[in-house]
Design an enzyme around this catalytic site. Structure first.
Site, PDB file in Angstrom:
ATOM      1  N   TYR A 135       0.809  -1.215   0.000  1.00 18.17           N
ATOM      2  CA  TYR A 135       0.000   0.000   0.000  1.00 18.17           C
ATOM      3  C   TYR A 135       0.840   1.261   0.000  1.00 18.17           C
ATOM      4  CZ  TYR A 135      -4.631  -2.007   0.979  1.00 18.17           C
ATOM      5  OH  TYR A 135      -5.827  -2.661   0.900  1.00 18.17           O
ATOM      6  N   LYS A 185       2.844 -15.226   2.702  1.00 21.28           N
ATOM      7  CA  LYS A 185       3.103 -15.922   1.438  1.00 21.28           C
ATOM      8  C   LYS A 185       4.613 -16.149   1.361  1.00 21.28           C
ATOM      9  CE  LYS A 185       1.762 -17.551  -2.605  1.00 21.28           C
ATOM     10  NZ  LYS A 185       0.937 -18.768  -2.758  1.00 21.28           N
ATOM     11  N   ASP A 217      -3.180 -18.213   0.508  1.00 18.12           N
ATOM     12  CA  ASP A 217      -4.138 -18.909  -0.370  1.00 18.12           C
ATOM     13  C   ASP A 217      -4.860 -20.009   0.404  1.00 18.12           C
ATOM     14  OD1 ASP A 217      -1.635 -20.153  -0.235  1.00 18.12           O
ATOM     15  OD2 ASP A 217      -1.621 -20.810  -2.325  1.00 18.12           O
ATOM     16  N   ASP A 241      -6.823  -7.026   4.196  1.00 23.17           N
ATOM     17  CA  ASP A 241      -7.935  -6.362   3.500  1.00 23.17           C
ATOM     18  C   ASP A 241      -8.822  -7.415   2.841  1.00 23.17           C
ATOM     19  OD1 ASP A 241      -9.434  -4.252   2.286  1.00 23.17           O
ATOM     20  OD2 ASP A 241      -8.300  -4.550   0.438  1.00 23.17           O
ATOM     21  N   ASP A 245     -12.854  -9.008   4.167  1.00 25.27           N
ATOM     22  CA  ASP A 245     -14.103  -8.967   3.386  1.00 25.27           C
ATOM     23  C   ASP A 245     -14.682 -10.381   3.275  1.00 25.27           C
ATOM     24  OD1 ASP A 245     -13.857  -6.187   2.823  1.00 25.27           O
ATOM     25  OD2 ASP A 245     -14.589  -6.476   0.778  1.00 25.27           O
TER      26      ASP A 245
HETATM   27  C1  IPM Z   1     -10.693  -0.999   3.671  1.00 27.80           C
HETATM   28  C2  IPM Z   1     -10.656  -0.457   2.267  1.00 27.80           C
HETATM   29  C3  IPM Z   1      -9.426   0.409   2.064  1.00 27.80           C
HETATM   30  C4  IPM Z   1      -8.208  -0.508   2.175  1.00 27.80           C
HETATM   31  C5  IPM Z   1      -9.362   1.208   0.746  1.00 27.80           C
HETATM   32  C6  IPM Z   1     -10.581   2.039   0.539  1.00 27.80           C
HETATM   33  C7  IPM Z   1      -8.149   2.071   0.707  1.00 27.80           C
HETATM   34  O1  IPM Z   1     -10.750  -1.479   1.334  1.00 27.80           O
HETATM   35  O2  IPM Z   1     -10.654  -0.219   4.626  1.00 27.80           O
HETATM   36  O3  IPM Z   1     -10.806  -2.223   3.842  1.00 27.80           O
HETATM   37  O4  IPM Z   1      -7.815  -1.154   1.192  1.00 27.80           O
HETATM   38  O5  IPM Z   1      -7.642  -0.571   3.261  1.00 27.80           O
HETATM   39 MN    MN Z   2     -11.271  -3.394   2.216  1.00 28.24          MN
END
Ligand code: IPM
Ligand code: MN
Ligand code: NAD
Length: 347
Positions: A135, A185, A217, A241, A245
């Protein structure tokens, strides 16, 4: 107790409004300072993270953040895009430790993408590093010697960055079931080899914690095969990240997962893990529970109000038990009605 409110873009203002109503109902002595961030700030001031907004965030005791991201801004130069605001806040305030708890509310077993008996086992915290990795490395667009366009982003971690997040992982595990899984990884990436070496070195400080390692993975696969095996996961910025999700959907919905982004002194920014959801913005379809649960984390971690945090979490559980369901949870209730349901369940 000064709280900075940064609603942002898309559904950000919609979910922050509900969290604010819940905070207001607790009878605490909170003062709010609200500021523009993301695409909303860019449109008003020409910058996604204006210095005024950064100052509001710096002088607050805690920050409640909605989401940033606006399709109108996707073609801007990268440093002007809304997403730079959240990245800038994390970096400027040294919020390096992102805690993303994923727990299935039993009432939501039917909303999970997993079979109920598998989903029912989910109770984990993903500890995601937030100040380094690919990042924040050097990045750019260049031409190869034979004239092709090439994009690049450098991935790196130094040992101090790994050690400080590893310690948060071990401490988090110590306060829970004592199991830490470090996800990397290392079979391919030097960044991950250093990560793994430093996590193993740090383990000497925590002999009581059961440490394991997993490639990312495999971790993605294990999260849907048997999420109950995880207590605490510690991982880098990019892997964390993605895995968080995925974990959110295992636990019912992306609209359910809160997060805390902490510095070394428990100052924090609190936000749902989801984004600005432009596809549903302005329609009253957003689930505000992730943001309401983020407000509970804010009270617990930064304002030392554990009882108020418990009240919010219990109210969310009672609202779900009473049948409160936004569309992402298979229901028809609006953002505002979900807020009403939590308020009605507050004792
Ligand atoms: C999160 C988001 C952010 C990240 C983006 C919007 C920069 O996906 O907070 O999970 O990748 O950290
Ligand atoms: Mn995110
Ligand atoms: P997203 O999380 O915004 O949305 C993904 C999907 O989940 C969409 O279908 C959306 O409708 C749904 N969803 C998200 N939150 C929901 C909620 N509370 N209730 C019901 N449904 C919900 O991710 P995306 O679509 O990949 O990104 C949209 C924008 O948000 C992009 O600009 C992205 O960069 C940004 N983003 C910001 C943050 C942040 O501010 N921390 C986090 C993730 C994405």
């Amino acid at each position: 107790m000064r709280v900075a409110l940064l609603p942002g873009d898309g559904i950000g203002p919609e979910v922050i409004a509900e969290a604010r109503r819940v905070l207001d109902a607790l009878g605490l002595d909170l003062t709010y300072e609200e500021a523009l961030v993301g695409g909303a700030a860019y449109k008003a001031t020409g910058h996604p993270l204006p210095s005024d907004t950064l100052e509001v965030a710096k002088r607050a005791d805690a920050i409640l953040f909605g989401a940033v991201g606006d399709p109108d801004c996707d073609a801007l130069e990268r440093h002007l895009r809304p997403e730079q605001a959240i990245l800038g806040l994390r970096k400027e305030l040294t919020l390096f430790a992102n805690l993303r708890p994923a727990k299935l509310f039993p009432e939501l077993a039917d909303a999970s993408a997993l079979r109920p008996e598998v989903a029912g086992q989910i109770d984990m915290v993903i500890v995601r590093e937030l100040n380094g990795d690919v990042y924040f490395g050097e990045k750019g667009m260049r031409k190869t010697t034979d004239g092709k366009r090439e994009g690049y982003d450098v991935m790196s971690y130094d040992e101090d960055e790994v050690r400080r997040i590893a310690r948060v992982g071990f401490e988090t595990a110590r306060a829970r079931k004592g199991r830490l899984c470090s996800v990397d990884k290392a079979n391919v990436l030097e960044t991950s080899q250093l990560w793994r070496d430093v996590v193993i070195e740090t383990a000497a400080e925590y002999p009581e914690i059961a440490l394991s390692h997993m490639y990312v993975d495999n971790a993605a696969m294990q999260l849907v095969r048997n999420p109950g095996q995880f207590d605490v996961i510690v991982t880098g910025n990019l892997f964390g990240d993605i895995l968080s999700d995925q974990a959110s959907m295992c636990a019912g919905s992306i609209g359910m997962l809160p997060s805390a982004s902490l510095d070394a002194n428990q100052k924090g920014l609190y936000e749902p893990i989801h984004g600005s959801a432009p596809d549903i913005a302005g329609q009253g379809k957003a689930n505000p529970l992730a943001t309401i649960l983020s407000a509970a984390m804010l009270l617990r971690y930064s304002l030392a109000q554990p009882q108020a945090a418990d009240r919010i979490e219990a109210a969310v559980a009672r609202a779900l038990a009473a049948g409160a369901r936004s569309p992402d949870l298979g229901g028809t209730m609006s953002t505002n009605q979900m807020g009403d349901a939590v308020l009605a369940a507050l004792t």
